[in-house]
Design a protein around this motif. Structure first.
Motif, PDB file in Angstrom:
ATOM      1  N   TYR A   1       0.843  -1.199   0.000  1.00 55.78           N
ATOM      2  CA  TYR A   1       0.000   0.000   0.000  1.00 55.78           C
ATOM      3  C   TYR A   1       0.873   1.242   0.000  1.00 55.78           C
ATOM      4  O   TYR A   1       2.067   1.190   0.304  1.00 55.78           O
ATOM      5  CB  TYR A   1      -0.921   0.007   1.222  1.00 55.78           C
ATOM      6  CG  TYR A   1      -0.197  -0.267   2.513  1.00 55.78           C
ATOM      7  CD1 TYR A   1       0.534   0.717   3.160  1.00 55.78           C
ATOM      8  CD2 TYR A   1      -0.204  -1.546   3.070  1.00 55.78           C
ATOM      9  CE1 TYR A   1       1.227   0.455   4.319  1.00 55.78           C
ATOM     10  CE2 TYR A   1       0.494  -1.814   4.240  1.00 55.78           C
ATOM     11  CZ  TYR A   1       1.202  -0.808   4.861  1.00 55.78           C
ATOM     12  OH  TYR A   1       1.902  -1.073   6.008  1.00 55.78           O
TER      13      TYR A   1
ATOM     14  N   ASN B   1      -4.820   4.240   1.680  1.00 53.18           N
ATOM     15  CA  ASN B   1      -4.789   2.777   1.612  1.00 53.18           C
ATOM     16  C   ASN B   1      -4.739   2.280   0.172  1.00 53.18           C
ATOM     17  O   ASN B   1      -5.119   1.145  -0.107  1.00 53.18           O
ATOM     18  CB  ASN B   1      -6.002   2.196   2.346  1.00 53.18           C
ATOM     19  CG  ASN B   1      -5.927   2.480   3.828  1.00 53.18           C
ATOM     20  OD1 ASN B   1      -4.888   2.288   4.454  1.00 53.18           O
ATOM     21  ND2 ASN B   1      -7.024   2.961   4.397  1.00 53.18           N
ATOM     22  N   GLU B   2      -4.280   3.144  -0.727  1.00 50.39           N
ATOM     23  CA  GLU B   2      -4.177   2.785  -2.145  1.00 50.39           C
ATOM     24  C   GLU B   2      -3.226   1.603  -2.308  1.00 50.39           C
ATOM     25  O   GLU B   2      -2.115   1.601  -1.775  1.00 50.39           O
ATOM     26  CB  GLU B   2      -3.671   3.979  -2.957  1.00 50.39           C
ATOM     27  CG  GLU B   2      -3.509   3.706  -4.433  1.00 50.39           C
ATOM     28  CD  GLU B   2      -4.811   3.387  -5.142  1.00 50.39           C
ATOM     29  OE1 GLU B   2      -4.869   2.335  -5.817  1.00 50.39           O
ATOM     30  OE2 GLU B   2      -5.765   4.183  -5.026  1.00 50.39           O
ATOM     31  N   THR B   3      -3.689   0.589  -3.018  1.00 49.15           N
ATOM     32  CA  THR B   3      -2.871  -0.601  -3.240  1.00 49.15           C
ATOM     33  C   THR B   3      -2.465  -0.752  -4.708  1.00 49.15           C
ATOM     34  O   THR B   3      -1.659  -1.617  -5.030  1.00 49.15           O
ATOM     35  CB  THR B   3      -3.621  -1.875  -2.799  1.00 49.15           C
ATOM     36  OG1 THR B   3      -4.851  -1.967  -3.514  1.00 49.15           O
ATOM     37  CG2 THR B   3      -3.897  -1.843  -1.300  1.00 49.15           C
TER      38      THR B   3
END
Length: 103
Positions: free
Chosen positions: A34, A41-43
């Motif tokens: 992440y 919380n961008e993955t």
């Protein structure tokens, strides 16, 4: 939590790992799951971003995983990151040190 800012003009910088995200993964010994920015919380769309450590201060350049949005925060704008591994960006002491010019 560490405070960092993006380093300007790193587009042309290269390393032996193929990408700066791979450089971070190799040095950290783990996958980037992440974005390191607190509250993000961008993955997907992660990159290995060049940053300065402001708090705690360090004069060295480091690589951390950031999403493309946070990698585009203008230099000089400080932001807080999670307790993430900071990979040293000096390729002569990291990935570049593993390769002989004759290889």
């Amino acid at each position: 939590m560490p405070i960092v800012e993006n380093i300007p003009d790193t587009t042309g910088k290269k390393c032996e790992c193929g990408s700066w995200l791979n450089h971070w993964k190799n040095e950290a010994g783990q996958d980037a799951e992440y974005c390191a920015v607190v509250g993000c919380n961008e993955t997907n769309h992660l990159v290995g971003a060049h940053v300065y450590k402001i708090e705690p201060y360090s004069p060295y350049h480091f690589i951390i995983p950031l999403c493309k949005k946070h990698n585009n925060i203008p230099p000089g704008e400080r932001f807080e990151v999670k307790n993430v591994f900071f990979a040293w960006a000096n390729v002569f002491e990291t990935c570049g040190a593993y390769f002989d010019e004759d290889d």
